[in-house]
Design a protein around this motif. Structure first.
Motif, PDB file in Angstrom:
ATOM      1  N   SER A   1      -8.669  -4.421   2.631  1.00  0.00           N
ATOM      2  CA  SER A   1      -9.412  -3.397   3.184  1.00  0.00           C
ATOM      3  C   SER A   1      -9.942  -3.731   4.719  1.00  0.00           C
ATOM      4  O   SER A   1      -9.741  -2.971   5.564  1.00  0.00           O
ATOM      5  CB  SER A   1     -10.322  -2.727   2.266  1.00  0.00           C
ATOM      6  OG  SER A   1      -9.719  -2.111   1.186  1.00  0.00           O
TER       7      SER A   1
ATOM      8  N   TYR B   1      -9.887  -0.126  -0.230  1.00  0.00           N
ATOM      9  CA  TYR B   1      -8.669   0.527  -0.779  1.00  0.00           C
ATOM     10  C   TYR B   1      -8.097  -0.784  -1.774  1.00  0.00           C
ATOM     11  O   TYR B   1      -8.393  -1.594  -1.697  1.00  0.00           O
ATOM     12  CB  TYR B   1      -7.709   0.726   0.226  1.00  0.00           C
ATOM     13  CG  TYR B   1      -8.230   1.744   1.260  1.00  0.00           C
ATOM     14  CD1 TYR B   1      -8.263   3.054   0.942  1.00  0.00           C
ATOM     15  CD2 TYR B   1      -8.695   1.129   2.642  1.00  0.00           C
ATOM     16  CE1 TYR B   1      -8.875   3.888   2.008  1.00  0.00           C
ATOM     17  CE2 TYR B   1      -9.048   2.345   3.344  1.00  0.00           C
ATOM     18  CZ  TYR B   1      -9.244   3.624   3.172  1.00  0.00           C
ATOM     19  OH  TYR B   1      -9.588   4.483   4.051  1.00  0.00           O
TER      20      TYR B   1
ATOM     21  N   ILE C   1      -2.233   0.438  -0.126  1.00  0.00           N
ATOM     22  CA  ILE C   1      -3.304   1.327   0.732  1.00  0.00           C
ATOM     23  C   ILE C   1      -2.873   2.558   1.112  1.00  0.00           C
ATOM     24  O   ILE C   1      -3.643   3.832   1.256  1.00  0.00           O
ATOM     25  CB  ILE C   1      -3.516   0.292   1.731  1.00  0.00           C
ATOM     26  CG1 ILE C   1      -4.466  -0.701   1.316  1.00  0.00           C
ATOM     27  CG2 ILE C   1      -4.494   0.979   2.934  1.00  0.00           C
ATOM     28  CD1 ILE C   1      -4.823  -1.937   2.380  1.00  0.00           C
TER      29      ILE C   1
END
Length: 298
Positions: free
Chosen positions: A125, A171, A176
């Motif tokens: 992330s 995420y 993602i």
């Protein structure tokens, strides 16, 4: 006319360490105890301009950030009382020069589609922001499945606070794109409907580590109504429970509403049937955009 609640800048409160005295002065404890149940409907000025949650966060508009704050979580968060606390991180420690940071991550947490949360999700992330908001990260090292080390290029004693920003949501690594499209996070509310530009509906998940602390509503609905007058009318006619407004005068009589003034340009108006922690900051009229987590029905 309704007297607005007293507000104190949350960032200043966090920095000063004077939270206890200030909360006592604002009467935070004198409230109805939170209880579970009911739905929360909020009309917001920001329109969803993309079909992904990532763009929603980066645009920084009310609708986007409120939605992200419901379905997703960050490593840290600014609590309703203005203090910084852990969310997906349980503890952190910085070096003496504030360049190296160690984070312990929460265990027994899963994303809405079942994948367990861990250090690799944080790394993946943060890589999304490697050229922007986190450009000062020189290195991220996974020390264990729930422990990471972050080295910065320059000292920053405020780094844990920065990680509470809505663009810093976590995420699931390897998934993602799907997470952005479908709103798959670790938040209190699972995405049930996402209509770009119009609506977000989230339903409370059955078990969450914040049970008994937040997430009092069974369902939250965020709708985009760009015109101030339309949002005010929706609140007056009880189609929604809260709105953000440029001018409180659009509401007319204020006896049925609570006003939360913001220091720059916006006002939040909430029906009196909705209870919320007494504001201690002026930076975000929607309680740092976590209204769905922190407010409750009286």
């Amino acid at each position: 006319m309704k007297t607005p609640r007293p507000h104190i800048d949350r960032r200043a409160l966090f920095a000063s360490g004077a939270a206890a005295a200030l909360l006592a002065a604002t009467g935070l404890s004198a409230q109805t105890a939170p209880q579970r149940g009911g739905d929360l409907r909020i009309a917001l000025s920001g329109a969803l301009r993309s079909d992904s949650f990532d763009a929603c966060a980066s645009q920084g508009l009310f609708m986007q950030v409120a939605m992200v704050g419901s379905a997703f979580e960050t490593l840290t968060e600014v609590a309703a009382d203005g203090t910084l606390r852990g969310e997906l991180a349980t503890a952190w420690q910085g070096s003496g020069d504030a360049r190296e940071w160690m984070f312990n991550l929460r265990q027994d947490v899963s994303f809405h589609h079942g994948k367990p949360f861990g250090a690799e999700d944080v790394v993946a992330s943060f890589e999304l922001h490697s050229g922007g908001a986190l450009a000062d990260i020189a290195q991220i090292t996974v020390l264990s499945t729930h422990r990471i080390q972050i080295v910065l290029t320059v000292p920053d004693a405020d780094f844990p606070y920065r990680l509470s920003g809505p663009e810093m949501v976590i995420y699931p690594a390897g998934d993602i794109a799907k997470s952005m499209d479908e709103g798959i996070g670790t938040g209190l509310y699972r995405t049930r409907r996402f209509l770009p530009g119009r609506q977000f509906v989230g339903e409370r998940i059955e078990n969450h580590y914040k049970d008994g602390q937040a997430g009092w509503f069974d369902k939250i609905e965020l709708v985009s109504l760009p015109a101030d007058a339309i949002r005010a009318e929706a609140l007056r006619d009880q189609f929604v429970d809260a709105v953000d407004l440029t001018h409180a005068a659009d509401l007319g009589a204020l006896d049925d509403f609570i006003l939360l003034p913001e220091e720059k340009f916006m006002t939040c108006a909430v029906r009196k049937e909705i209870a919320l922690p007494r504001g201690v900051g002026t930076r975000w009229p929607m309680d740092n955009f976590r209204a769905g987590q922190r407010w409750w029905m009286t």
